[in-house]
Scaffold this motif. Structure first.
Motif, mmCIF file in Angstrom:
data_model
loop_
_atom_site.group_PDB
_atom_site.id
_atom_site.type_symbol
_atom_site.label_atom_id
_atom_site.label_comp_id
_atom_site.label_asym_id
_atom_site.label_seq_id
_atom_site.Cartn_x
_atom_site.Cartn_y
_atom_site.Cartn_z
ATOM 1 N N SER A 18 -50.681 -18.256 -7.503
ATOM 2 C CA SER A 18 -50.641 -17.555 -6.223
ATOM 3 C C SER A 18 -50.218 -16.098 -6.403
ATOM 4 O O SER A 18 -50.781 -15.193 -5.783
ATOM 5 C CB SER A 18 -49.681 -18.272 -5.277
ATOM 6 N N LEU A 19 -49.236 -15.859 -7.249
ATOM 7 C CA LEU A 19 -48.778 -14.497 -7.511
ATOM 8 C C LEU A 19 -49.888 -13.659 -8.145
ATOM 9 O O LEU A 19 -50.069 -12.488 -7.791
ATOM 10 C CB LEU A 19 -47.547 -14.519 -8.409
ATOM 11 N N ILE A 20 -50.644 -14.246 -9.047
ATOM 12 C CA ILE A 20 -51.762 -13.530 -9.672
ATOM 13 C C ILE A 20 -52.816 -13.162 -8.634
ATOM 14 O O ILE A 20 -53.322 -12.033 -8.622
ATOM 15 C CB ILE A 20 -52.368 -14.383 -10.812
ATOM 16 N N ARG A 21 -53.118 -14.081 -7.728
ATOM 17 C CA ARG A 21 -54.116 -13.787 -6.685
ATOM 18 C C ARG A 21 -53.631 -12.710 -5.732
ATOM 19 O O ARG A 21 -54.404 -11.841 -5.323
ATOM 20 C CB ARG A 21 -54.459 -15.047 -5.921
ATOM 21 N N VAL A 22 -52.360 -12.742 -5.364
ATOM 22 C CA VAL A 22 -51.818 -11.712 -4.473
ATOM 23 C C VAL A 22 -51.832 -10.352 -5.164
ATOM 24 O O VAL A 22 -52.236 -9.347 -4.563
ATOM 25 C CB VAL A 22 -50.391 -12.085 -4.004
ATOM 26 N N ALA A 23 -51.429 -10.312 -6.417
ATOM 27 C CA ALA A 23 -51.433 -9.047 -7.155
ATOM 28 C C ALA A 23 -52.851 -8.511 -7.311
ATOM 29 O O ALA A 23 -53.080 -7.298 -7.189
ATOM 30 C CB ALA A 23 -50.789 -9.245 -8.528
ATOM 31 N N LEU A 67 -46.640 -12.800 -1.252
ATOM 32 C CA LEU A 67 -45.788 -12.413 -2.377
ATOM 33 C C LEU A 67 -44.443 -13.133 -2.312
ATOM 34 O O LEU A 67 -43.976 -13.683 -3.324
ATOM 35 C CB LEU A 67 -45.584 -10.902 -2.380
ATOM 36 N N VAL A 68 -43.837 -13.172 -1.146
ATOM 37 C CA VAL A 68 -42.546 -13.838 -0.983
ATOM 38 C C VAL A 68 -42.679 -15.347 -1.225
ATOM 39 O O VAL A 68 -41.849 -15.952 -1.915
ATOM 40 C CB VAL A 68 -41.964 -13.551 0.425
ATOM 41 N N VAL A 69 -43.740 -15.945 -0.691
ATOM 42 C CA VAL A 69 -43.946 -17.378 -0.884
ATOM 43 C C VAL A 69 -44.180 -17.689 -2.362
ATOM 44 O O VAL A 69 -43.652 -18.668 -2.899
ATOM 45 C CB VAL A 69 -45.113 -17.882 -0.009
ATOM 46 N N SER A 70 -44.970 -16.846 -3.037
ATOM 47 C CA SER A 70 -45.228 -17.049 -4.469
ATOM 48 C C SER A 70 -43.942 -16.987 -5.275
ATOM 49 O O SER A 70 -43.699 -17.831 -6.145
ATOM 50 C CB SER A 70 -46.199 -15.996 -4.994
ATOM 51 N N LEU A 71 -43.122 -15.986 -5.000
ATOM 52 C CA LEU A 71 -41.856 -15.864 -5.725
ATOM 53 C C LEU A 71 -40.912 -17.015 -5.415
ATOM 54 O O LEU A 71 -40.186 -17.477 -6.297
ATOM 55 C CB LEU A 71 -41.201 -14.517 -5.413
ATOM 56 N N ALA A 72 -40.941 -17.501 -4.172
ATOM 57 C CA ALA A 72 -40.111 -18.662 -3.822
ATOM 58 C C ALA A 72 -40.584 -19.911 -4.569
ATOM 59 O O ALA A 72 -39.759 -20.686 -5.066
ATOM 60 C CB ALA A 72 -40.149 -18.901 -2.317
ATOM 61 N N LEU A 73 -41.899 -20.098 -4.673
ATOM 62 C CA LEU A 73 -42.426 -21.246 -5.411
ATOM 63 C C LEU A 73 -42.058 -21.163 -6.887
ATOM 64 O O LEU A 73 -41.667 -22.169 -7.498
ATOM 65 C CB LEU A 73 -43.944 -21.329 -5.261
ATOM 66 N N ILE A 74 -42.177 -19.978 -7.463
ATOM 67 C CA ILE A 74 -41.808 -19.805 -8.874
ATOM 68 C C ILE A 74 -40.325 -20.098 -9.075
ATOM 69 O O ILE A 74 -39.946 -20.790 -10.016
ATOM 70 C CB ILE A 74 -42.178 -18.388 -9.354
#
Length: 88
Positions: A18-23, A67-74
């Motif tokens: 998810s973080l890769i897709r957002v970036a 971005l926030v959701v991705s970082l929370a999942l990580i």
């Protein structure tokens, strides 16, 4: 062999993807435009605001949320994996 919590590993992998897709959406306007023009999930925003305005709204609202959701999942995935391996 250590007892690994695969749920935590899966959450970690989903967060990274998810973080890769957002970036990628932040850095590549053509990728974002293509997503908004072709995605069935963006059809309401595209019809209501048009492609350009939908891109602006996406960059200002939805990508920061992603971005926030991705970082929370990580974070959650890393924490649960570390706990299952007795690292914490």
């Amino acid at each position: 062999m250590e007892n690994i919590n695969f749920f935590g590993v899966i959450i970690l992998i989903v967060g990274i993807i998810s973080l890769i897709r957002v970036a990628r959406s932040y850095s590549n306007n053509e990728y974002l435009r293509n997503y908004i023009e072709t995605s069935p999930k963006a059809i309401i925003w595209r019809n209501k605001f048009g492609v350009e305005k939908a891109m602006d709204i996406t960059k200002k609202v939805f990508l920061p949320i992603g971005l926030v959701v991705s970082l929370a999942l990580i974070s959650f995935g890393a924490y649960t994996t570390a706990v299952s391996l007795n690292l914490l």
